[in-house]
Motif scaffolding. Structure first.
Motif, PDB file in Angstrom:
ATOM      1  N   THR A  34       0.894  -1.212  -0.009  1.00 22.99           N
ATOM      2  CA  THR A  34       0.108  -0.009   0.043  1.00 22.99           C
ATOM      3  C   THR A  34       0.682   1.295   0.032  1.00 22.99           C
ATOM      4  O   THR A  34       1.970   1.304   0.285  1.00 22.99           O
ATOM      5  CB  THR A  34      -1.062   0.017   1.262  1.00 22.99           C
ATOM      6  N   GLU A  35       0.165   2.200  -0.667  1.00 18.44           N
ATOM      7  CA  GLU A  35       0.990   3.645  -0.421  1.00 18.44           C
ATOM      8  C   GLU A  35       0.611   4.408   0.886  1.00 18.44           C
ATOM      9  O   GLU A  35       1.010   5.555   1.312  1.00 18.44           O
ATOM     10  CB  GLU A  35       0.867   4.606  -1.529  1.00 18.44           C
ATOM     11  N   SER A  36      -0.608   3.771   1.482  1.00 20.48           N
ATOM     12  CA  SER A  36      -1.079   4.624   2.596  1.00 20.48           C
ATOM     13  C   SER A  36      -0.693   4.241   4.076  1.00 20.48           C
ATOM     14  O   SER A  36      -0.821   3.051   4.119  1.00 20.48           O
ATOM     15  CB  SER A  36      -2.633   4.333   2.437  1.00 20.48           C
ATOM     16  N   SER A  37      -0.328   5.166   4.759  1.00 20.81           N
ATOM     17  CA  SER A  37       0.283   4.586   6.101  1.00 20.81           C
ATOM     18  C   SER A  37      -0.923   4.302   7.076  1.00 20.81           C
ATOM     19  O   SER A  37      -0.739   3.481   8.069  1.00 20.81           O
ATOM     20  CB  SER A  37       0.951   6.021   6.717  1.00 20.81           C
ATOM     21  N   GLU A  38      -2.143   4.832   6.683  1.00 16.22           N
ATOM     22  CA  GLU A  38      -3.355   4.367   7.442  1.00 16.22           C
ATOM     23  C   GLU A  38      -3.559   3.048   7.242  1.00 16.22           C
ATOM     24  O   GLU A  38      -3.949   2.095   8.133  1.00 16.22           O
ATOM     25  CB  GLU A  38      -4.499   5.368   7.046  1.00 16.22           C
ATOM     26  N   ILE A  39      -3.481   2.655   6.034  1.00 17.50           N
ATOM     27  CA  ILE A  39      -4.050   1.208   5.549  1.00 17.50           C
ATOM     28  C   ILE A  39      -2.918   0.274   6.071  1.00 17.50           C
ATOM     29  O   ILE A  39      -3.021  -0.690   6.786  1.00 17.50           O
ATOM     30  CB  ILE A  39      -3.933   1.024   4.168  1.00 17.50           C
ATOM     31  N   ALA A  40      -1.722   0.713   6.403  1.00 21.85           N
ATOM     32  CA  ALA A  40      -0.474   0.153   6.566  1.00 21.85           C
ATOM     33  C   ALA A  40      -0.737  -0.086   8.033  1.00 21.85           C
ATOM     34  O   ALA A  40      -0.359  -1.375   8.701  1.00 21.85           O
ATOM     35  CB  ALA A  40       0.727   0.917   6.353  1.00 21.85           C
ATOM     36  N   GLU A  41      -0.982   0.716   8.884  1.00 20.23           N
ATOM     37  CA  GLU A  41      -1.031   0.643  10.218  1.00 20.23           C
ATOM     38  C   GLU A  41      -2.303  -0.353  10.441  1.00 20.23           C
ATOM     39  O   GLU A  41      -2.304  -1.233  11.470  1.00 20.23           O
ATOM     40  CB  GLU A  41      -1.550   1.777  10.936  1.00 20.23           C
ATOM     41  N   ILE A  42      -3.452  -0.515   9.897  1.00 20.68           N
ATOM     42  CA  ILE A  42      -4.514  -1.280   9.898  1.00 20.68           C
ATOM     43  C   ILE A  42      -4.470  -2.639   9.522  1.00 20.68           C
ATOM     44  O   ILE A  42      -4.478  -3.351  10.332  1.00 20.68           O
ATOM     45  CB  ILE A  42      -5.841  -0.806   9.191  1.00 20.68           C
ATOM     46  N   ALA A  43      -3.517  -2.856   8.578  1.00 28.60           N
ATOM     47  CA  ALA A  43      -3.232  -4.226   8.246  1.00 28.60           C
ATOM     48  C   ALA A  43      -2.083  -4.853   9.230  1.00 28.60           C
ATOM     49  O   ALA A  43      -2.385  -5.738   9.411  1.00 28.60           O
ATOM     50  CB  ALA A  43      -2.408  -3.960   6.706  1.00 28.60           C
TER      51      ALA A  43
END
Length: 247
Positions: free
Chosen positions: A53-62
């Protein structure tokens, strides 16, 4: 059975126009991406679960749901029209440059937009490609109710068949049984040979194993999301139960 290093790779970009923030939109209380992570974690034949992902928000959730996010994907590989090969090549190159351990031979490509999977079918698919050295890839698909010969385009306001070269008059009115069965690729489980991608700069090649799955819903618009919500309300699913028990 499996002797090849196998990573589940889940692509999840931040932008989505059909369903805003689709990959982290809640599906019966859990982010959509959590279902694909759970399926990969419950697979017995995947060695690691990676989210691109390019998204830090998605990274944290993942990461909260048990996936690794060892890198952030460059934004230019996360656009509306970015082809899948962009994020796959980026992941292959990143592992080659940044990890000195053995490199993955197989990427199990799990799209978050097909959330309700059976982990046993993921393992079955891995087993099929491991046993078939001639295959360049594996793609999942389910049978279509109607073949493409019975479908139409609209040209200048009129219906037009997709096969104008068919010599049979009004071939589209023939019974569906006279046509070959047709299959729709559904994102349930696709498997990519990383070495083949590196050599040819193509994803699947000419010898794709056709892995037939049950009919599955892919989320492309809000109605699809609502239908899945309704499905989970009426009948639970092992992935939902796993998420409920562990998160």
């Amino acid at each position: 059975m499996k002797s090849r290093l196998t990573y589940a790779v889940i692509p999840a970009r931040g932008g989505s126009k059909g369903v805003p923030r689709k990959n982290i939109k809640l599906l019966k209380g859990f982010p959509l991406i959590a279902y694909s992570i759970a399926a990969a974690k419950l697979s017995k034949l995947t060695d690691r679960v990676i989210v691109s992902t390019e998204s830090s928000e998605i990274a944290e959730i993942a990461q909260h749901y048990g996936a690794e996010v060892p890198f952030l994907r460059p934004a230019e590989y996360a656009q509306d029209r970015s082809p899948d090969i962009d994020f796959i090549r980026h992941a292959i190159d990143w592992f080659a440059k940044n990890e000195t351990t053995a490199q993955p031979e197989l990427f199990v490509h799990l799209r978050p937009t097909t959330p309700l999977r059976d982990p046993a079918l993921i393992d079955e698919a891995i087993g099929k490609i491991v046993k078939n050295d001639d295959a360049t890839a594996l793609r999942s698909a389910h049978e279509l109710a109607e073949p493409p010969q019975k479908m139409f385009a609209i040209e200048n306001g009129y219906l037009a068949g997709f096969f104008p070269g068919d010599p049979r008059p009004e071939y589209y009115n023939l019974p569906r049984q006279v046509f070959p069965k047709a299959y729709h690729p559904n994102g349930y489980v696709d498997i990519i040979r990383t070495g083949y991608v590196t050599r040819t700069n193509t994803l699947h090649g000419p010898r794709m194993i056709g892995f037939v799955t049950p009919y599955t819903i892919e989320i492309d618009n809000p109605d699809d999301f609502s239908h899945l919500e309704y499905t989970l309300e009426k009948q639970s699913h092992p992935l939902y139960e796993y998420l409920t028990q562990n998160y």
